[in-house]
Design a protein around this motif. Structure first.
Motif, PDB file in Angstrom:
ATOM      1  N   ARG A   1      -1.768   3.517  -6.767  1.00 49.28           N
ATOM      2  CA  ARG A   1      -2.843   3.781  -7.960  1.00 49.28           C
ATOM      3  C   ARG A   1      -3.933   4.479  -7.187  1.00 49.28           C
ATOM      4  NH1 ARG A   1      -0.958  -1.342  -9.967  1.00 49.28           N
ATOM      5  NH2 ARG A   1      -2.534  -2.610  -9.122  1.00 49.28           N
ATOM      6  N   PHE A   2      -4.390   3.965  -5.959  1.00 46.17           N
ATOM      7  CA  PHE A   2      -5.466   4.686  -5.223  1.00 46.17           C
ATOM      8  C   PHE A   2      -5.169   5.998  -5.024  1.00 46.17           C
ATOM      9  CE2 PHE A   2      -6.930   6.039  -0.929  1.00 46.17           C
ATOM     10  CZ  PHE A   2      -8.386   5.854  -1.144  1.00 46.17           C
ATOM     11  N   THR A   3      -3.774   6.325  -4.569  1.00 46.26           N
ATOM     12  CA  THR A   3      -3.564   7.685  -4.349  1.00 46.26           C
ATOM     13  C   THR A   3      -3.705   8.437  -5.572  1.00 46.26           C
ATOM     14  OG1 THR A   3      -2.034   7.143  -2.584  1.00 46.26           O
ATOM     15  CG2 THR A   3      -1.691   9.365  -3.422  1.00 46.26           C
ATOM     16  N   LEU A   4      -3.101   8.010  -6.687  1.00 48.62           N
ATOM     17  CA  LEU A   4      -3.161   8.815  -8.019  1.00 48.62           C
ATOM     18  C   LEU A   4      -4.492   9.009  -8.342  1.00 48.62           C
ATOM     19  CD1 LEU A   4       0.218   7.214  -9.590  1.00 48.62           C
ATOM     20  CD2 LEU A   4      -0.089   9.779  -8.552  1.00 48.62           C
ATOM     21  N   THR A   5      -5.254   7.901  -8.478  1.00 48.76           N
ATOM     22  CA  THR A   5      -6.752   7.934  -8.869  1.00 48.76           C
ATOM     23  C   THR A   5      -7.453   8.831  -8.267  1.00 48.76           C
ATOM     24  OG1 THR A   5      -6.420   5.665  -9.698  1.00 48.76           O
ATOM     25  CG2 THR A   5      -8.669   6.677  -9.517  1.00 48.76           C
ATOM     26  N   SER A   6      -7.701   8.846  -6.919  1.00 46.84           N
ATOM     27  CA  SER A   6      -8.502   9.818  -6.176  1.00 46.84           C
ATOM     28  C   SER A   6      -7.991  11.245  -6.022  1.00 46.84           C
ATOM     29  CB  SER A   6      -8.504   9.225  -4.503  1.00 46.84           C
ATOM     30  OG  SER A   6      -7.278   9.222  -4.128  1.00 46.84           O
ATOM     31  N   GLU A   7      -6.552  11.394  -6.295  1.00 48.62           N
ATOM     32  CA  GLU A   7      -6.119  12.843  -6.528  1.00 48.62           C
ATOM     33  C   GLU A   7      -6.494  13.308  -7.740  1.00 48.62           C
ATOM     34  OE1 GLU A   7      -1.980  15.477  -7.366  1.00 48.62           O
ATOM     35  OE2 GLU A   7      -2.025  13.046  -7.407  1.00 48.62           O
ATOM     36  N   ALA A   8      -6.465  12.579  -8.748  1.00 49.02           N
ATOM     37  CA  ALA A   8      -6.865  13.323 -10.191  1.00 49.02           C
ATOM     38  C   ALA A   8      -8.607  13.444  -9.978  1.00 49.02           C
ATOM     39  CB  ALA A   8      -6.599  12.210 -11.127  1.00 49.02           C
TER      40      ALA A   8
ATOM     41  N   SER B   1     -12.598   7.910   4.105  1.00 51.15           N
ATOM     42  CA  SER B   1     -12.423   7.955   5.591  1.00 51.15           C
ATOM     43  C   SER B   1     -11.349   8.805   5.454  1.00 51.15           C
ATOM     44  CB  SER B   1     -12.235   6.774   6.526  1.00 51.15           C
ATOM     45  OG  SER B   1     -11.120   6.271   6.091  1.00 51.15           O
ATOM     46  N   PHE B   2     -11.198   9.813   6.654  1.00 52.07           N
ATOM     47  CA  PHE B   2     -10.091  10.881   6.386  1.00 52.07           C
ATOM     48  C   PHE B   2      -8.696  10.274   6.753  1.00 52.07           C
ATOM     49  CE2 PHE B   2      -7.028  13.734   8.485  1.00 52.07           C
ATOM     50  CZ  PHE B   2      -7.307  14.692   7.494  1.00 52.07           C
ATOM     51  N   VAL B   3      -8.728   9.126   7.456  1.00 53.62           N
ATOM     52  CA  VAL B   3      -7.383   8.284   7.653  1.00 53.62           C
ATOM     53  C   VAL B   3      -6.926   7.898   6.294  1.00 53.62           C
ATOM     54  CG1 VAL B   3      -6.415   6.573   8.827  1.00 53.62           C
ATOM     55  CG2 VAL B   3      -7.763   7.949  10.103  1.00 53.62           C
ATOM     56  N   ARG B   4      -8.061   7.054   5.766  1.00 54.68           N
ATOM     57  CA  ARG B   4      -7.549   6.540   4.469  1.00 54.68           C
ATOM     58  C   ARG B   4      -7.224   7.517   3.215  1.00 54.68           C
ATOM     59  NH1 ARG B   4     -12.050   1.626   4.670  1.00 54.68           N
ATOM     60  NH2 ARG B   4     -10.645  -0.026   6.121  1.00 54.68           N
ATOM     61  N   TRP B   5      -8.180   8.536   3.308  1.00 54.55           N
ATOM     62  CA  TRP B   5      -8.026   9.134   2.272  1.00 54.55           C
ATOM     63  C   TRP B   5      -7.127  10.773   2.452  1.00 54.55           C
ATOM     64  CZ3 TRP B   5     -11.578   9.615  -2.439  1.00 54.55           C
ATOM     65  CH2 TRP B   5     -11.980   8.477  -2.718  1.00 54.55           C
ATOM     66  N   ARG B   6      -6.447  10.633   3.381  1.00 52.49           N
ATOM     67  CA  ARG B   6      -5.738  11.765   3.894  1.00 52.49           C
ATOM     68  C   ARG B   6      -4.777  12.284   2.983  1.00 52.49           C
ATOM     69  NH1 ARG B   6      -1.424  12.371   8.992  1.00 52.49           N
ATOM     70  NH2 ARG B   6      -1.213  14.585   8.694  1.00 52.49           N
TER      71      ARG B   6
ATOM     72  N   SER C   1     -14.552  10.016 -17.396  1.00 46.49           N
ATOM     73  CA  SER C   1     -13.339   9.618 -16.691  1.00 46.49           C
ATOM     74  C   SER C   1     -13.531   9.544 -15.215  1.00 46.49           C
ATOM     75  CB  SER C   1     -12.175  10.081 -17.465  1.00 46.49           C
ATOM     76  OG  SER C   1     -10.991   9.694 -16.674  1.00 46.49           O
ATOM     77  N   LEU C   2     -13.995  10.891 -14.665  1.00 43.35           N
ATOM     78  CA  LEU C   2     -13.953  11.049 -13.118  1.00 43.35           C
ATOM     79  C   LEU C   2     -15.041   9.877 -12.661  1.00 43.35           C
ATOM     80  CD1 LEU C   2     -14.387  14.759 -12.998  1.00 43.35           C
ATOM     81  CD2 LEU C   2     -12.743  13.407 -12.205  1.00 43.35           C
ATOM     82  N   PHE C   3     -16.234   9.702 -13.513  1.00 41.58           N
ATOM     83  CA  PHE C   3     -17.136   8.726 -13.083  1.00 41.58           C
ATOM     84  C   PHE C   3     -16.528   7.346 -12.934  1.00 41.58           C
ATOM     85  CE2 PHE C   3     -20.337   5.542 -13.485  1.00 41.58           C
ATOM     86  CZ  PHE C   3     -21.329   5.741 -12.855  1.00 41.58           C
ATOM     87  N   SER C   4     -15.866   6.893 -14.056  1.00 44.06           N
ATOM     88  CA  SER C   4     -15.174   5.696 -13.834  1.00 44.06           C
ATOM     89  C   SER C   4     -14.100   5.392 -12.848  1.00 44.06           C
ATOM     90  CB  SER C   4     -14.277   5.403 -15.513  1.00 44.06           C
ATOM     91  OG  SER C   4     -15.206   5.338 -16.449  1.00 44.06           O
ATOM     92  N   ALA C   5     -13.394   6.529 -12.484  1.00 44.50           N
ATOM     93  CA  ALA C   5     -12.395   6.655 -11.292  1.00 44.50           C
ATOM     94  C   ALA C   5     -13.239   6.373  -9.925  1.00 44.50           C
ATOM     95  CB  ALA C   5     -11.658   7.742 -11.364  1.00 44.50           C
ATOM     96  N   GLY C   6     -14.308   6.905  -9.949  1.00 43.44           N
ATOM     97  CA  GLY C   6     -14.887   6.855  -8.627  1.00 43.44           C
ATOM     98  C   GLY C   6     -15.660   5.681  -8.309  1.00 43.44           C
ATOM     99  N   VAL C   7     -16.290   5.049  -9.240  1.00 41.84           N
ATOM    100  CA  VAL C   7     -16.529   3.745  -9.196  1.00 41.84           C
ATOM    101  C   VAL C   7     -15.786   2.926  -9.018  1.00 41.84           C
ATOM    102  CG1 VAL C   7     -18.884   4.316 -10.265  1.00 41.84           C
ATOM    103  CG2 VAL C   7     -17.240   3.170 -11.616  1.00 41.84           C
ATOM    104  N   LYS C   8     -14.588   2.966  -9.162  1.00 49.60           N
ATOM    105  CA  LYS C   8     -13.510   1.986  -9.036  1.00 49.60           C
ATOM    106  C   LYS C   8     -12.805   2.089  -7.675  1.00 49.60           C
ATOM    107  CE  LYS C   8     -11.452   2.616 -13.074  1.00 49.60           C
ATOM    108  NZ  LYS C   8     -10.653   2.595 -14.252  1.00 49.60           N
ATOM    109  N   MET C   9     -12.987   3.172  -6.871  1.00 46.02           N
ATOM    110  CA  MET C   9     -12.488   3.258  -5.383  1.00 46.02           C
ATOM    111  C   MET C   9     -12.732   2.090  -4.652  1.00 46.02           C
ATOM    112  SD  MET C   9     -10.958   6.221  -5.129  1.00 46.02           S
ATOM    113  CE  MET C   9     -10.374   5.756  -6.718  1.00 46.02           C
ATOM    114  N   PRO C  10     -11.626   1.314  -3.987  1.00 45.63           N
ATOM    115  CA  PRO C  10     -11.910   0.064  -3.209  1.00 45.63           C
ATOM    116  C   PRO C  10     -11.988   0.328  -1.973  1.00 45.63           C
ATOM    117  CG  PRO C  10      -9.333   0.553  -3.617  1.00 45.63           C
ATOM    118  CD  PRO C  10     -10.146   1.795  -4.453  1.00 45.63           C
ATOM    119  N   VAL C  11     -11.768   1.419  -1.427  1.00 45.02           N
ATOM    120  CA  VAL C  11     -12.063   1.733   0.174  1.00 45.02           C
ATOM    121  C   VAL C  11     -13.009   2.791   0.447  1.00 45.02           C
ATOM    122  CG1 VAL C  11      -9.759   0.634   0.772  1.00 45.02           C
ATOM    123  CG2 VAL C  11     -10.099   3.252   0.417  1.00 45.02           C
TER     124      VAL C  11
END
Length: 438
Positions: free
Chosen positions: A152-159, A85-90, A72-82
């Motif tokens: 969805r980006f925030t929840l996915t990258s947090e998980a 960067s610290f600004v986007r991932w803050r 699941s972590l791999f699937s989430a990682g390869v779907k990251m759309p951006v």
């Protein structure tokens, strides 16, 4: 339940789910609730056809949950759309660190002062139930590589990140229970379990992901023109990165997630550079040019996209089996007041407060903060941490108490979040559309 009946149950459920996909999409609940209901029906709560004992089968359950989380972590990682960067991932970084720590602290305080657990056990329980889950939260996570929805980006990258950032607290709780060496004044815990394991895990993942992306890109292009087995490459990357991380005492979950992110983002950058070179113009010039004169070329194949479909199928299969097992562990008396109170405290108090504090001072819209505060789905990752602790010597009496609390937290998360996800997300998207429409 015999092996033949178990095969009939799982096979029949898969057939039903596969044949009724269109109908299930229209239901107001998630498939996870259906799996849980079937597990409860055939388990000791109702028909008692089978009972899965997580304490006796902790070694098996540890492996099953470990594999499910990694996929699941791999699937989430390869779907990251951006790109990272610290600004986007803050926001997700703050959620995976600040909010994560606050959740552990609040749950530990509740478990220590109200549920009567000793401090080490309370911290361990907090670390077990604090991380959000990448397996069961598919309805609120990124759906495909081009999905740029901020929530969805925030929840996915947090998980993706907090499944690794929870591990130091697991080790701290085990250290206070004399199951792990945290050193004098917890110095070993700070230097090794927090700093080294985190930084090394991220570094291993990034380096491995970038290396595979560049190697795969080179092999596919002229003059080599090799055909690659993307499914094998994806699984191989998971195995190598996770094995190497564990070997050097780094957090393997973090390593796999960042390997997937680095793989995807590196391939996107290589594809963009190749496109600009082949057409002989910058991306901005291509957009302004006549589309008939410069037709869009077919996007080149990538390891990340080629392996994603297979990983998602494995993820769904693991979800079916593990939730059935959860249903098969529950008795009527499993729903103790302490377990239910802990779950409600986590969902209604600890998660919302930790999110609001963690995102204070950011530019995250309040509607996204509110949705993030509610959709902290708990699931398979929590079961893995619990089984990990049991396999490392957790006393049986304490293990049984933590098993009961953790299972009720996961079951209630499946129910409450599964019932609310479709109406709340539907309202959220409609509201977003109204705001964006002039």
């Amino acid at each position: 339940m015999t092996d033949s009946l178990w095969f009939l149950l799982v096979g029949g459920l898969l057939l039903v789910m596969g044949l009724t996909t269109s109908l299930l999409k229209r239901l107001p609940v998630t498939p996870a609730i259906i799996y849980l209901a079937v597990g409860v029906l055939v388990g000791p709560t109702v028909l008692n056809l089978f009972h899965f004992n997580p304490l006796k089968e902790s070694a098996l359950l540890e492996v099953l949950t470990e594999v499910a989380v990694l996929i699941s972590l791999f699937s989430a990682g390869v779907k990251m759309p951006v790109p990272f960067s610290f600004v986007r991932w803050r926001a997700p970084i703050l959620l995976a660190t600040v909010s994560m720590s606050l959740t552990v602290a609040m749950v530990a305080a509740f478990a220590h002062y109200l549920a009567g657990l000793q401090l080490g056990a309370a911290i361990l329980l907090g670390a077990i139930v604090a991380p959000t889950d990448p397996v069961l939260a598919t309805d609120v996570q990124i759906r495909h590589p081009g999905d740029r929805d901020q929530l969805r980006f925030t929840l996915t990258s947090e998980a993706g990140m907090n499944d690794g950032s929870a591990f130091p607290f697991v080790m701290l709780g085990m250290g206070l229970l004399d199951l792990h060496d945290i050193g004098e004044f917890s110095l070993n815990w700070v230097l090794v379990d927090v700093l080294w394991a985190t930084m090394a895990g991220i570094a291993i993942g990034v380096v491995a992901g970038v290396a595979l992306a560049r190697l795969g890109w080179k092999l596919r292009r002229a003059p080599l023109n090799h055909e690659l087995m993307d499914d094998f490459l994806g699984l191989g990357l998971i195995g190598v990165v996770y094995g190497l991380a564990v070997l050097v005492h780094a957090w393997g979950f973090l390593a796999v997630f960042f390997a997937a992110v680095a793989l995807r983002q590196t391939e996107l950058k290589l594809a963009k550079d190749a496109l600009e070179t082949s057409i002989g113009r910058t991306t901005q010039e291509i957009v302004r040019a006549d589309t008939n004169a410069y037709p869009d070329p077919e996007p080149p194949p990538t390891v990340s996209e080629g392996s994603l479909v297979f990983k998602e199928h494995l993820e769904r299969l693991s979800e079916v089996i593990l939730i059935l097992l959860i249903g098969g562990t529950l008795f009527i008396n499993s729903w103790s007041w302490k377990a239910v109170a802990l779950a409600l405290f986590l969902f209604v108090v600890a998660r919302p407060l930790s999110v609001l504090i963690g995102l204070a001072g950011t530019r995250t819209p309040w509607r996204i903060r509110g949705m993030t505060a509610w959709f902290g789905v708990r699931g398979i990752g929590s079961l893995y941490y619990l089984m990990y602790a049991i396999q490392h010597g957790l006393p049986e009496t304490l293990a049984l108490e933590l098993i009961q609390m953790t299972l009720i937290v996961v079951a209630l998360s499946i129910l409450l979040h599964g019932i609310s996800v479709k109406p709340l997300m539907g309202h959220f998207w409609r509201r977003n559309k109204q705001i964006s429409t002039p």
